[in-house]
Design an enzyme around this catalytic site. Structure first.
Site, PDB file in Angstrom:
ATOM      1  N   ASP A   1       0.845  -1.194   0.000  1.00  0.00           N
ATOM      2  CA  ASP A   1       0.000   0.000   0.000  1.00  0.00           C
ATOM      3  C   ASP A   1       0.884   1.250   0.000  1.00  0.00           C
ATOM      4  O   ASP A   1       1.900   1.310   0.698  1.00  0.00           O
ATOM      5  CB  ASP A   1      -0.925   0.002   1.223  1.00  0.00           C
ATOM      6  CG  ASP A   1      -2.072   0.988   1.068  1.00  0.00           C
ATOM      7  OD1 ASP A   1      -3.220   0.528   0.926  1.00  0.00           O
ATOM      8  OD2 ASP A   1      -1.820   2.215   1.082  1.00  0.00           O
ATOM      9  N   ILE A   2       0.493   2.239  -0.779  1.00  0.00           N
ATOM     10  CA  ILE A   2       1.291   3.465  -0.915  1.00  0.00           C
ATOM     11  C   ILE A   2       1.280   4.304   0.367  1.00  0.00           C
ATOM     12  O   ILE A   2       2.195   5.111   0.588  1.00  0.00           O
ATOM     13  CB  ILE A   2       0.773   4.283  -2.130  1.00  0.00           C
ATOM     14  CG1 ILE A   2       1.862   5.195  -2.671  1.00  0.00           C
ATOM     15  CG2 ILE A   2      -0.499   5.041  -1.799  1.00  0.00           C
ATOM     16  CD1 ILE A   2       1.532   5.811  -4.025  1.00  0.00           C
TER      17      ILE A   2
ATOM     18  N   ASN B   1     -12.964  -3.208   1.901  1.00  0.00           N
ATOM     19  CA  ASN B   1     -13.965  -2.148   1.896  1.00  0.00           C
ATOM     20  C   ASN B   1     -14.781  -2.229   0.605  1.00  0.00           C
ATOM     21  O   ASN B   1     -14.222  -2.453  -0.467  1.00  0.00           O
ATOM     22  CB  ASN B   1     -13.281  -0.781   1.980  1.00  0.00           C
ATOM     23  CG  ASN B   1     -12.497  -0.614   3.267  1.00  0.00           C
ATOM     24  OD1 ASN B   1     -12.973  -0.991   4.329  1.00  0.00           O
ATOM     25  ND2 ASN B   1     -11.309  -0.057   3.187  1.00  0.00           N
TER      26      ASN B   1
ATOM     27  N   GLU C   1     -12.245   3.368  -1.642  1.00  0.00           N
ATOM     28  CA  GLU C   1     -11.690   4.470  -2.453  1.00  0.00           C
ATOM     29  C   GLU C   1     -11.411   4.025  -3.881  1.00  0.00           C
ATOM     30  O   GLU C   1     -11.575   4.804  -4.818  1.00  0.00           O
ATOM     31  CB  GLU C   1     -10.389   4.982  -1.832  1.00  0.00           C
ATOM     32  CG  GLU C   1     -10.567   5.704  -0.511  1.00  0.00           C
ATOM     33  CD  GLU C   1      -9.227   5.976   0.164  1.00  0.00           C
ATOM     34  OE1 GLU C   1      -8.180   5.948  -0.502  1.00  0.00           O
ATOM     35  OE2 GLU C   1      -9.248   6.206   1.389  1.00  0.00           O
ATOM     36  N   VAL C   2     -10.905   2.809  -4.023  1.00  0.00           N
ATOM     37  CA  VAL C   2     -10.522   2.320  -5.352  1.00  0.00           C
ATOM     38  C   VAL C   2     -11.510   1.219  -5.764  1.00  0.00           C
ATOM     39  O   VAL C   2     -11.585   0.171  -5.100  1.00  0.00           O
ATOM     40  CB  VAL C   2      -9.086   1.775  -5.352  1.00  0.00           C
ATOM     41  CG1 VAL C   2      -8.706   1.285  -6.744  1.00  0.00           C
ATOM     42  CG2 VAL C   2      -8.096   2.839  -4.866  1.00  0.00           C
TER      43      VAL C   2
ATOM     44  N   HIS D   1     -10.268  -5.439  -3.694  1.00  0.00           N
ATOM     45  CA  HIS D   1      -8.966  -5.679  -3.073  1.00  0.00           C
ATOM     46  C   HIS D   1      -9.146  -6.028  -1.600  1.00  0.00           C
ATOM     47  O   HIS D   1     -10.121  -5.625  -0.966  1.00  0.00           O
ATOM     48  CB  HIS D   1      -8.043  -4.459  -3.204  1.00  0.00           C
ATOM     49  CG  HIS D   1      -8.632  -3.177  -2.703  1.00  0.00           C
ATOM     50  ND1 HIS D   1      -9.533  -2.443  -3.438  1.00  0.00           N
ATOM     51  CD2 HIS D   1      -8.472  -2.500  -1.536  1.00  0.00           C
ATOM     52  CE1 HIS D   1      -9.889  -1.364  -2.754  1.00  0.00           C
ATOM     53  NE2 HIS D   1      -9.256  -1.381  -1.586  1.00  0.00           N
TER      54      HIS D   1
ATOM     55  N   HIS E   1      -6.994  -5.750   2.032  1.00  0.00           N
ATOM     56  CA  HIS E   1      -5.851  -5.215   2.777  1.00  0.00           C
ATOM     57  C   HIS E   1      -5.385  -6.305   3.739  1.00  0.00           C
ATOM     58  O   HIS E   1      -6.200  -6.833   4.505  1.00  0.00           O
ATOM     59  CB  HIS E   1      -6.249  -4.011   3.633  1.00  0.00           C
ATOM     60  CG  HIS E   1      -6.788  -2.830   2.885  1.00  0.00           C
ATOM     61  ND1 HIS E   1      -6.083  -1.653   2.736  1.00  0.00           N
ATOM     62  CD2 HIS E   1      -7.974  -2.616   2.259  1.00  0.00           C
ATOM     63  CE1 HIS E   1      -6.805  -0.777   2.069  1.00  0.00           C
ATOM     64  NE2 HIS E   1      -7.969  -1.343   1.768  1.00  0.00           N
TER      65      HIS E   1
HETATM   66  P1  AMP Z   1      -9.862   1.354  -0.066  1.00  0.00           P
HETATM   67  O1  AMP Z   1     -10.358   2.475   0.766  1.00  0.00           O
HETATM   68  O2  AMP Z   1     -10.109   0.014   0.563  1.00  0.00           O
HETATM   69  O3  AMP Z   1     -10.392   1.436  -1.491  1.00  0.00           O
HETATM   70  O4  AMP Z   1      -8.284   1.488  -0.098  1.00  0.00           O
HETATM   71  C1  AMP Z   1      -7.532   1.866  -1.194  1.00  0.00           C
HETATM   72  C2  AMP Z   1      -6.091   1.767  -0.785  1.00  0.00           C
HETATM   73  O5  AMP Z   1      -5.277   1.922  -1.949  1.00  0.00           O
HETATM   74  C3  AMP Z   1      -5.617   2.830   0.210  1.00  0.00           C
HETATM   75  O6  AMP Z   1      -5.097   2.186   1.371  1.00  0.00           O
HETATM   76  C4  AMP Z   1      -4.533   3.599  -0.552  1.00  0.00           C
HETATM   77  O7  AMP Z   1      -3.459   3.997   0.266  1.00  0.00           O
HETATM   78  C5  AMP Z   1      -4.108   2.580  -1.593  1.00  0.00           C
HETATM   79  N1  AMP Z   1      -3.533   3.131  -2.820  1.00  0.00           N
HETATM   80  C6  AMP Z   1      -4.029   4.133  -3.585  1.00  0.00           C
HETATM   81  N2  AMP Z   1      -3.250   4.330  -4.663  1.00  0.00           N
HETATM   82  C7  AMP Z   1      -2.236   3.438  -4.583  1.00  0.00           C
HETATM   83  C8  AMP Z   1      -1.089   3.138  -5.385  1.00  0.00           C
HETATM   84  N3  AMP Z   1      -0.829   3.823  -6.521  1.00  0.00           N
HETATM   85  N4  AMP Z   1      -0.261   2.155  -4.981  1.00  0.00           N
HETATM   86  C9  AMP Z   1      -0.508   1.464  -3.840  1.00  0.00           C
HETATM   87  N5  AMP Z   1      -1.571   1.685  -3.054  1.00  0.00           N
HETATM   88  C10 AMP Z   1      -2.420   2.663  -3.402  1.00  0.00           C
END
Ligand code: AMP
Length: 119
Positions: free
Chosen positions: A33-34, A91, A99-100, A104, A106
């Site tokens: 994770d970034i 999530n 967010e994405v 996925h 974690h």
């Molecule tokens: P979520 O809220 O479960 O969708 O989490 C998305 C996760 O993706 C967050 O923990 C971010 O820090 C992570 N994230 C976003 N962009 C990147 C990236 N380019 N590389 C790695 N992790 C990322």
């Protein structure tokens, strides 16, 4: 449930943007994770396009689902998390705080992770 092909994990899978990979299998990619929330904070994603856990379980093949779960188990082992413990989170949607919009999980560990929900 439509899939946004421009989400950031789709771009990582197409190698349009870089990631810090940890494990890659035929159906699954894992990368750091970034913005890590713990000493171990790995994201595990299927290579095919699924939005949420439900989308993945309902539409992925048994091979993809097995590969995905075995990858998580391998990472737990490789990171030495079995003894002290770990947390896996996925999530989904607005209430889940996703967010994405590419499914996925974690994998978090390496410190005491506190309460499940912190508002
Ligand atoms: P979520 O809220 O479960 O969708 O989490 C998305 C996760 O993706 C967050 O923990 C971010 O820090 C992570 N994230 C976003 N962009 C990147 C990236 N380019 N590389 C790695 N992790 C990322």
């Amino acid at each position: 449930m439509s899939y946004d092909t421009n989400n950031i994990f789709a771009k990582i899978l197409r190698k349009e943007i870089p990631c810090n990979p940890v494990v890659e299998t035929p159906h699954t990619l894992a990368f750091n994770d970034i913005a890590p929330q713990a000493p171990t904070h790995i994201l595990i994603i299927p290579k095919d396009a699924y939005v949420t856990y439900g989308d993945f379980i309902n539409n992925a093949s048994p091979e993809e689902i097995l590969d995905f779960n075995q990858t998580i188990a391998t990472l737990i082992e490789q990171n030495g998390l079995n003894e002290a413990g770990y947390r896996i989170i996925s999530n989904a949607g607005e209430h889940g705080g996703q967010e994405v919009p590419h499914f996925h999980v974690h994998l978090l560990g390496g410190r005491h992770l506190g309460n499940l929900l912190q508002e």
